[in-house]
Design a protein around this motif. Structure first.
Motif, short mmCIF file in Angstrom:
data_model
loop_
_atom_site.label_atom_id
_atom_site.label_comp_id
_atom_site.label_asym_id
_atom_site.label_seq_id
_atom_site.Cartn_x
_atom_site.Cartn_y
_atom_site.Cartn_z
N LYS A 145 28.92 18.21 -12.47
CA LYS A 145 29.61 17.09 -12.97
C LYS A 145 29.17 16.48 -14.39
O LYS A 145 30.09 15.78 -15.11
CB LYS A 145 29.25 15.98 -11.91
CG LYS A 145 30.25 15.93 -10.37
CD LYS A 145 31.64 15.74 -10.52
CE LYS A 145 32.15 15.96 -9.37
NZ LYS A 145 33.43 15.87 -9.36
N GLY A 146 27.95 16.81 -14.63
CA GLY A 146 27.46 16.48 -15.95
C GLY A 146 27.47 17.46 -17.06
O GLY A 146 27.06 17.07 -17.94
N GLN A 147 27.71 18.74 -16.52
CA GLN A 147 27.49 20.06 -17.57
C GLN A 147 26.18 20.02 -18.06
O GLN A 147 26.02 20.24 -19.18
CB GLN A 147 28.67 19.71 -18.50
CG GLN A 147 30.07 19.74 -18.13
CD GLN A 147 31.08 19.87 -19.38
OE1 GLN A 147 30.87 18.85 -20.09
NE2 GLN A 147 32.17 20.80 -19.35
N VAL A 148 25.40 19.84 -16.98
CA VAL A 148 23.87 19.88 -17.31
C VAL A 148 23.27 21.30 -17.27
O VAL A 148 23.54 21.74 -16.30
CB VAL A 148 23.10 18.97 -16.37
CG1 VAL A 148 21.44 18.95 -16.96
CG2 VAL A 148 23.71 17.82 -16.30
N GLU A 149 22.93 21.78 -18.51
CA GLU A 149 22.18 23.15 -18.45
C GLU A 149 21.12 23.33 -17.53
O GLU A 149 20.56 22.30 -17.17
CB GLU A 149 21.62 23.41 -19.78
CG GLU A 149 22.69 23.39 -20.88
CD GLU A 149 22.03 23.87 -22.43
OE1 GLU A 149 21.00 24.02 -22.40
OE2 GLU A 149 22.81 23.93 -23.52
N LEU A 150 21.13 24.43 -16.99
CA LEU A 150 19.98 24.86 -15.92
C LEU A 150 18.87 24.39 -16.34
O LEU A 150 18.18 23.83 -15.43
CB LEU A 150 20.00 26.22 -15.63
CG LEU A 150 19.10 26.85 -14.62
CD1 LEU A 150 19.26 25.89 -13.42
CD2 LEU A 150 19.24 28.34 -14.38
N LEU A 151 18.30 24.61 -17.48
CA LEU A 151 16.94 24.38 -17.88
C LEU A 151 16.51 22.78 -17.74
O LEU A 151 15.66 22.48 -17.39
CB LEU A 151 16.34 24.94 -19.18
CG LEU A 151 16.21 26.49 -19.43
CD1 LEU A 151 15.99 26.91 -20.45
CD2 LEU A 151 15.53 27.13 -18.21
N GLU A 152 17.63 22.11 -18.36
CA GLU A 152 17.54 20.74 -18.35
C GLU A 152 17.31 20.08 -16.83
O GLU A 152 16.61 19.27 -16.41
CB GLU A 152 18.69 20.04 -19.02
CG GLU A 152 18.74 18.65 -19.13
CD GLU A 152 17.68 17.88 -19.66
OE1 GLU A 152 17.15 16.73 -19.59
OE2 GLU A 152 17.14 18.82 -20.84
N LEU A 153 18.31 20.69 -15.87
CA LEU A 153 18.14 20.54 -14.32
C LEU A 153 16.68 20.67 -13.94
O LEU A 153 16.19 20.08 -13.10
CB LEU A 153 19.14 21.13 -13.74
CG LEU A 153 20.59 20.71 -13.56
CD1 LEU A 153 21.46 21.65 -12.70
CD2 LEU A 153 20.58 19.30 -12.96
N GLU A 154 16.28 21.66 -14.28
CA GLU A 154 15.03 22.15 -13.78
C GLU A 154 13.83 21.40 -14.04
O GLU A 154 12.70 21.57 -13.72
CB GLU A 154 14.69 23.77 -14.03
CG GLU A 154 15.83 24.67 -13.18
CD GLU A 154 15.26 26.01 -13.52
OE1 GLU A 154 15.89 26.87 -12.63
OE2 GLU A 154 15.20 26.51 -14.57
N LYS A 155 13.79 20.97 -15.34
CA LYS A 155 12.65 20.13 -15.87
C LYS A 155 12.97 18.56 -15.34
O LYS A 155 12.07 17.91 -15.95
CB LYS A 155 12.50 20.37 -17.33
CG LYS A 155 13.68 19.47 -18.19
CD LYS A 155 13.36 19.67 -19.70
CE LYS A 155 14.28 19.01 -20.52
NZ LYS A 155 13.81 19.20 -21.99
N THR A 156 14.01 18.16 -14.72
CA THR A 156 14.53 16.87 -14.32
C THR A 156 14.01 16.81 -13.02
O THR A 156 13.57 16.05 -12.28
CB THR A 156 15.73 16.40 -14.62
OG1 THR A 156 15.62 16.47 -16.13
CG2 THR A 156 16.06 14.92 -14.50
N LEU A 157 14.96 17.81 -12.15
CA LEU A 157 14.79 17.59 -10.64
C LEU A 157 13.94 18.78 -9.95
O LEU A 157 13.64 19.79 -10.38
CB LEU A 157 16.35 17.86 -10.27
CG LEU A 157 17.36 16.89 -10.89
CD1 LEU A 157 18.71 17.00 -10.45
CD2 LEU A 157 17.05 15.75 -10.66
N ASN A 158 13.72 18.63 -8.57
CA ASN A 158 13.05 19.39 -8.04
C ASN A 158 13.78 20.98 -7.56
O ASN A 158 12.95 21.76 -7.15
CB ASN A 158 12.18 18.95 -6.77
CG ASN A 158 13.43 18.70 -5.71
OD1 ASN A 158 13.75 19.47 -4.98
ND2 ASN A 158 13.37 17.31 -5.31
#
Length: 356
Positions: free
Chosen positions: A291-304
């Motif tokens: 939904k947010g077109q969030v890059e994988l590395l950005e997801l991984e440094k934000t979420l568990n």
């Protein structure tokens, strides 16, 4: 002085002392459920009392302390008018930090700040905290409810807490114990837990315009139910591992994501590698990313990304560790290993692709 004085008062400034007193009465039954034998006195004193003579059994007791909050997840609870789960999150954020060093959680205090005291709401928050304390094995020895009219809206609130635990000096876990060849065991999260909600709210509610009360097919429930899923409390699971097999370290996966938190317990000269292909993150993580077109590395440094706690154990402890966690109903698996530090290593890294 005239009996018809119409001057200012605490009540006219927006603070309702009687509502606060009623909130205390409503929460007493829940706080009582958390009591340990070392706790003295009851709710309502100026300070919580814990009998430190219980620590005489330790040769060199180390007190471990932590403090934390729940962050913007409280806004989801406010929007849905549900207040009885957020306390679980608070206990998890505090006590799972404490158990990382091998400490047994002893007691906790809370701080609840509201724009207006609604006694039933405050009692609901404390009910969740008390239930979380039972799951963590600690006592809730006191707290504070503060009413801040003018600074917070009538329905706004925030929660924070502080906790204390104890560990024998010789049993302290951490980087000094980790060795090359150790296994990294992942313990599944119950979802987003309590980190990254500023990103989640921005993506799902603001940008995508999703309705908290709408059923989401890929989640199998409403978005609100998913976002309010309580943070899993691992304290007693970790203590059970320590009592049944050799454990070198734990890492609580919170803000900063898996790699950054795991790196905090990796000593110089060694490196942790975690293989993404050993698990599939829950659908909520893909939903946020898509939904947010969030890059994988950005997801991984934000979420568990589906892992809430990690244990580092010697290879000979893996079988017992996995069996112990399975007996306690914790989904766990070997996700990586400890290797020699490479030239460009950063302490911990994720490799490969997530299992589909």
């Amino acid at each position: 002085m005239s009996e018809t004085n119409t001057g200012a008062s605490y009540a006219s400034a927006g603070v309702d002392i009687e509502a606060g007193d009623r909130a205390v009465e409503l929460m007493k039954e829940w706080v009582k459920k958390t009591q340990r034998p070392e706790v003295l006195g009851g709710l309502g004193g100026f300070a919580g009392l814990f009998d430190a003579s219980a620590l005489k059994k330790y040769e060199r007791p180390l007190l471990a302390s932590a403090t934390d909050g729940v962050g913007t997840k409280v806004d989801i609870a406010r929007q849905l008018g549900r207040y009885d789960t957020i306390g679980h999150d608070l206990v998890a954020m505090v006590m799972d930090d404490i158990v990382v060093c091998g400490a047994e959680p002893l007691f906790m205090t809370d701080y609840i700040c509201v724009g207006k005291v609604h006694p039933e709401r405050v009692a609901g928050i404390v009910k969740g905290i008390a239930e979380g304390c039972v799951l963590a094995g600690c006592a809730l020895v006191g707290g504070e409810t503060a009413e801040h009219p003018g600074l917070l809206g009538p329905d706004d609130f925030d929660v924070a807490g502080a906790g204390t635990g104890v560990v024998e000096h010789d049993n302290l876990l951490g980087p000094d114990r980790i060795r090359k060849g150790d296994a990294v065991i992942a313990m599944a999260s119950s979802g987003l837990h309590s980190n990254g909600y500023s990103l989640v709210r921005h993506v799902l509610l603001e940008r995508a315009g999703m309705d908290l009360e709408a059923h989401v097919e890929e989640l199998g429930r409403t978005l609100g139910e998913e976002l309010l899923e309580p943070t899993k409390i691992y304290s007693l699971d970790c203590l059970s591992l320590i009592s049944t097999t050799e454990v070198h370290a734990f890492s609580h996966i919170t803000g900063g994501g898996l790699a950054a938190n795991l790196a905090r317990v990796i000593p110089d000269g060694l490196h942790a590698t975690v293989d993404r292909s050993t698990w599939t993150p829950d659908p909520i993580f893909d939903l946020v990313g898509t939904k947010g077109q969030v890059e994988l590395l950005e997801l991984e440094k934000t979420l568990n990304m589906g892992v809430g706690m990690m244990a580092i154990v010697p290879q000979e402890s893996v079988e017992v560790a996995l069996a112990t966690l399975a007996d306690r109903g914790v989904d766990s698996w070997v996700a990586g290993e400890i290797v020699d530090r490479g030239e460009h290593a950063t302490g911990a890294e994720l490799t490969g692709d997530y299992a589909s």
